[in-house]
Design an enzyme around this catalytic site. Structure first.
Site, PDB file in Angstrom:
ATOM      1  N   ARG A 169      45.628  35.548  31.763  1.00 13.54           N
ATOM      2  CA  ARG A 169      44.321  35.860  32.325  1.00 13.54           C
ATOM      3  C   ARG A 169      43.458  34.709  31.878  1.00 13.54           C
ATOM      4  O   ARG A 169      43.242  34.488  30.683  1.00 13.54           O
ATOM      5  CB  ARG A 169      43.806  37.202  31.794  1.00 13.54           C
ATOM      6  CG  ARG A 169      42.358  37.531  32.182  1.00 13.54           C
ATOM      7  CD  ARG A 169      42.220  37.740  33.676  1.00 13.54           C
ATOM      8  NE  ARG A 169      40.859  38.188  34.031  1.00 13.54           N
ATOM      9  CZ  ARG A 169      39.858  37.368  34.347  1.00 13.54           C
ATOM     10  NH1 ARG A 169      40.046  36.045  34.360  1.00 13.54           N
ATOM     11  NH2 ARG A 169      38.672  37.858  34.667  1.00 13.54           N
ATOM     12  N   HIS A 172      37.695  33.017  30.298  1.00 10.48           N
ATOM     13  CA  HIS A 172      36.547  33.539  31.058  1.00 10.48           C
ATOM     14  C   HIS A 172      35.606  34.313  30.137  1.00 10.48           C
ATOM     15  O   HIS A 172      35.919  34.583  28.974  1.00 10.48           O
ATOM     16  CB  HIS A 172      37.032  34.453  32.184  1.00 10.48           C
ATOM     17  CG  HIS A 172      37.556  35.776  31.685  1.00 10.48           C
ATOM     18  ND1 HIS A 172      38.762  35.897  31.034  1.00 10.48           N
ATOM     19  CD2 HIS A 172      37.023  37.032  31.708  1.00 10.48           C
ATOM     20  CE1 HIS A 172      38.957  37.152  30.697  1.00 10.48           C
ATOM     21  NE2 HIS A 172      37.920  37.868  31.078  1.00 10.48           N
ATOM     22  N   HIS A 174      32.089  37.446  30.534  1.00 10.85           N
ATOM     23  CA  HIS A 174      31.373  38.320  31.476  1.00 10.85           C
ATOM     24  C   HIS A 174      30.135  38.898  30.812  1.00 10.85           C
ATOM     25  O   HIS A 174      29.976  38.822  29.589  1.00 10.85           O
ATOM     26  CB  HIS A 174      32.259  39.436  32.033  1.00 10.85           C
ATOM     27  CG  HIS A 174      33.427  39.790  31.173  1.00 10.85           C
ATOM     28  ND1 HIS A 174      33.300  40.502  30.012  1.00 10.85           N
ATOM     29  CD2 HIS A 174      34.744  39.495  31.289  1.00 10.85           C
ATOM     30  CE1 HIS A 174      34.494  40.643  29.458  1.00 10.85           C
ATOM     31  NE2 HIS A 174      35.388  40.043  30.194  1.00 10.85           N
ATOM     32  N   GLU A 178      33.873  44.150  26.780  1.00  8.59           N
ATOM     33  CA  GLU A 178      35.230  44.518  27.233  1.00  8.59           C
ATOM     34  C   GLU A 178      36.034  45.117  26.095  1.00  8.59           C
ATOM     35  O   GLU A 178      36.302  44.449  25.100  1.00  8.59           O
ATOM     36  CB  GLU A 178      35.936  43.259  27.765  1.00  8.59           C
ATOM     37  CG  GLU A 178      37.433  43.433  27.996  1.00  8.59           C
ATOM     38  CD  GLU A 178      38.109  42.126  28.396  1.00  8.59           C
ATOM     39  OE1 GLU A 178      37.708  41.554  29.420  1.00  8.59           O
ATOM     40  OE2 GLU A 178      39.027  41.680  27.675  1.00  8.59           O
ATOM     41  N   HIS A 217      37.007  34.190  26.318  1.00  7.14           N
ATOM     42  CA  HIS A 217      38.312  34.548  25.756  1.00  7.14           C
ATOM     43  C   HIS A 217      39.404  34.334  26.793  1.00  7.14           C
ATOM     44  O   HIS A 217      39.120  34.150  27.983  1.00  7.14           O
ATOM     45  CB  HIS A 217      38.297  36.004  25.285  1.00  7.14           C
ATOM     46  CG  HIS A 217      37.845  36.979  26.336  1.00  7.14           C
ATOM     47  ND1 HIS A 217      36.508  37.214  26.592  1.00  7.14           N
ATOM     48  CD2 HIS A 217      38.527  37.756  27.204  1.00  7.14           C
ATOM     49  CE1 HIS A 217      36.399  38.113  27.561  1.00  7.14           C
ATOM     50  NE2 HIS A 217      37.600  38.453  27.968  1.00  7.14           N
ATOM     51  N   GLU A 239      35.798  43.142  38.393  1.00  5.54           N
ATOM     52  CA  GLU A 239      36.729  42.210  37.756  1.00  5.54           C
ATOM     53  C   GLU A 239      36.841  40.895  38.540  1.00  5.54           C
ATOM     54  O   GLU A 239      37.218  39.860  37.988  1.00  5.54           O
ATOM     55  CB  GLU A 239      38.092  42.903  37.618  1.00  5.54           C
ATOM     56  CG  GLU A 239      39.235  42.070  37.095  1.00  5.54           C
ATOM     57  CD  GLU A 239      39.061  41.557  35.667  1.00  5.54           C
ATOM     58  OE1 GLU A 239      38.288  42.140  34.899  1.00  5.54           O
ATOM     59  OE2 GLU A 239      39.724  40.551  35.343  1.00  5.54           O
TER      60      GLU A 239
END
Ligand SMILES: *[C@@H]1O[C@H](CO)[C@@H](O)[C@H](O)[C@H]1NC(C)=O
Ligand SMILES: *[C@@H]1O[C@H](CO)[C@@H](O)[C@H](O)[C@H]1NC(C)=O
Ligand SMILES: *[C@@H]1O[C@H](CO)[C@@H](O)[C@H](O)[C@H]1NC(C)=O
Ligand SMILES: *[C@@H]1O[C@H](CO)[C@@H](O)[C@H](O)[C@H]1NC(C)=O
Length: 467
Positions: A169, A172, A174, A178, A217, A239
């Site tokens: 993943r 990124h 946000h 999370e 992360h 997402e």
């Protein structure tokens, strides 16, 4: 599947013969798309012969003949032609209908008599979420639940994500916080905090991580691949709309990148021309020390760590199963995430309770169960859940979760709270003066003396399914 047993003269086929929309038959000439204007209103030509009601063959489960207020679980996978009937209420269903949904949602087809009115929709099967398949050779996938599909689940949203061995993943960040529970396999997570302190750790199934808003992360599956659950503290989290490392490079002038990082513009000639999001990478080195970047800023201090090795915490045994809690009392960085993993043995039940300070976002990990959501003043809906479903119970709305299967039921309850708390119906009434309870509920002295003042979490019971 037991389903083809329906073809022994009951179910779909006989129903189609009597009074249903006729299947098109072949004609000599092809009729036009629209019919005649003469078909509007009272028909002088069509004579509807009144026939006899089709004889639909079905059998009722024992729980369907009892008083509907008893509301036993009905296992509709055990009958050929389940019907919306309890006691003397309801009637048969000649169709059309979706048998597959009816079979696994018996409390929708034949709700208990105690259900009433309309609550929020407290269920979303991840199996109904549109999956995002990614990577050239199958690096993984992601599917999400948010307010688009559960409009009233406003405080939290969730994602179920899979990464193949070595799959990433992408780096990124946000706006939301999370919280994650690893469901299967293992992965390496890493991050850098605003003070430049570094973090890297390996997690396995049952472990938890948390990344605060804005902390960038990445996640990479180790050699056994990984599947994990992400829970965000915003119900409308999407997402697909995270800040990706690739996108920030794609949408910043190269001259600016060059000036900022002190390298020539040509250094950016080969950056990806689209986001990566989930992609195959070079396998993570087995020795985590190789990826332990240490700088003058040091590492993220243990008390602020982004991981909690929840899999190593033994579960607290209770009568009908077990419970274990992780909340900011032991995992401080996740300052507003409190969670419990609950196991309910067959016949057992997570006791009737509510959360005084937070909505509850639930994910079913294993088995099957049902819950009734009670919303003031008098609305109640019973939902049937299976592994892979999301549940949502708003703040102070009471609910229970009863194991309706023959294996252990396991789920995770996630709250937006600095401590995991609940009010248990049984403990509350047992700890209230008997006179007050008796005056209110007209319960006998013998009933009142059996109430338990200890919180039960999960009560034991015999299997209530009527088979
Ligand atoms: C992970 O999935 C595999 C394949 O379904 C299963 O055999 C295994 O038990 C799962 N592991 C955990 C920890 O759930
Ligand atoms: C990384 O190095 C630091 C400093 O030597 C050490 O405290 C930390 O435990 C290491 N982390 C890992 C995951 O090995
Ligand atoms: C924790 O979550 C609740 C519910 O979303 C919210 O009202 C509260 O402001 C949050 N607290 C913190 C410290 O973020
Ligand atoms: C309470 O229950 C008893 C039966 O145990 C009944 O006779 C009585 O009428 C009830 N009282 C009220 C106020 O409903």
């Amino acid at each position: 599947m037991k389903f083809n047993r329906i073809s022994r003269g009951v179910g779909l086929f006989p129903i189609l013969l009597a009074g249903t929309i006729a299947a098109p038959t072949k004609r000599d000439s092809n009729p036009p798309l629209r019919g005649s204007e003469a078909l509007v209103g009272y028909s002088t030509t069509e004579k509807i012969a009144s026939g006899t009601q089709p004889d639909i063959k079905y059998s009722l489960l024992p729980g369907q003949t009892e008083n509907p207020d008893i509301g036993s679980y009905l296992d509709f996978e055990k009958v050929d032609n389940p019907q919306p009937i309890r006691g003397s209420t309801g009637s048969d269903d000649p169709g059309p209908r979706n048998y597959w949904y009816d079979r696994i949602n018996s409390d929708k087809l034949a709700p208990p008599g105690t259900d009433n009115g309309q609550t929020i929709n407290a269920q979303w099967p991840m199996g109904l979420s549109h999956n995002r398949r990614l990577g050239i050779d199958g690096a993984g996938w992601a599917r999400q639940e948010n307010t688009v599909v559960m409009p009233d689940a406003v405080d939290m949203a969730g994602v179920d994500m899979r990464l193949e061995p070595g799959g990433y993943r992408e780096l990124h960040w946000h706006v939301a916080g999370e919280w994650s529970l690893v469901l299967n396999g293992s992965c390496r997570i890493q991050a850098v905090n605003p003070d430049g302190q570094t973090f890297v750790d390996d997690l396995t199934a049952g472990d938890v991580w948390f990344f605060p808003p804005g902390v960038p992360h990445s996640i990479q599956a180790l050699s056994d691949g990984v599947e994990f659950l992400l829970v965000f503290d915003q119900g409308d989290f999407n997402e697909d709309n995270t800040f990706l490392a690739t996108e920030v490079f794609l949408h910043t002038p190269k001259s600016v990148l060059s000036k900022n990082l002190g390298v020539p513009v040509s250094a950016f000639d080969n950056i990806p021309d689209d986001e990566l999001y989930i992609f195959e990478g070079t396998p993570a080195p087995e020795d985590i020390e190789e990826q332990n970047v240490t700088t003058q800023s040091g590492v993220v201090p243990r008390t602020q760590s982004y991981s909690y090795h929840f899999s190593e915490q033994p579960a607290h045994e209770v009568a009908g199963g077990s419970v274990k809690i992780v909340d900011p009392l032991t995992f401080p960085i996740a300052s507003n995430f409190s969670a419990a993993i609950v196991t309910v043995h067959p016949g057992g039940m997570r006791e009737i309770h509510w959360h005084p300070t937070s909505d509850e976002w639930t994910f079913f990990i294993q088995g099957q169960g049902r819950a009734t959501l009670f919303t003031a003043p008098d609305a109640a809906t019973t939902f049937d859940y299976r592994a892979g479903d999301v549940g949502y119970f708003p703040q102070s709305n009471s609910h229970y979760i009863e194991n309706t299967g023959d294996e252990d039921l396991m789920f995770v309850e996630v709250l937006q709270a600095s401590q995991f708390t609940d009010m248990a119906l049984g403990q509350w009434l047992a700890s209230t003066p008997k006179q007050i309870v008796a005056d209110t509920l007209n319960l006998s002295d013998s009933t009142l003396s059996q109430l338990k003042t200890e919180k039960q979490y999960v009560v034991a019971g015999s299997t209530s399914s009527s088979d």
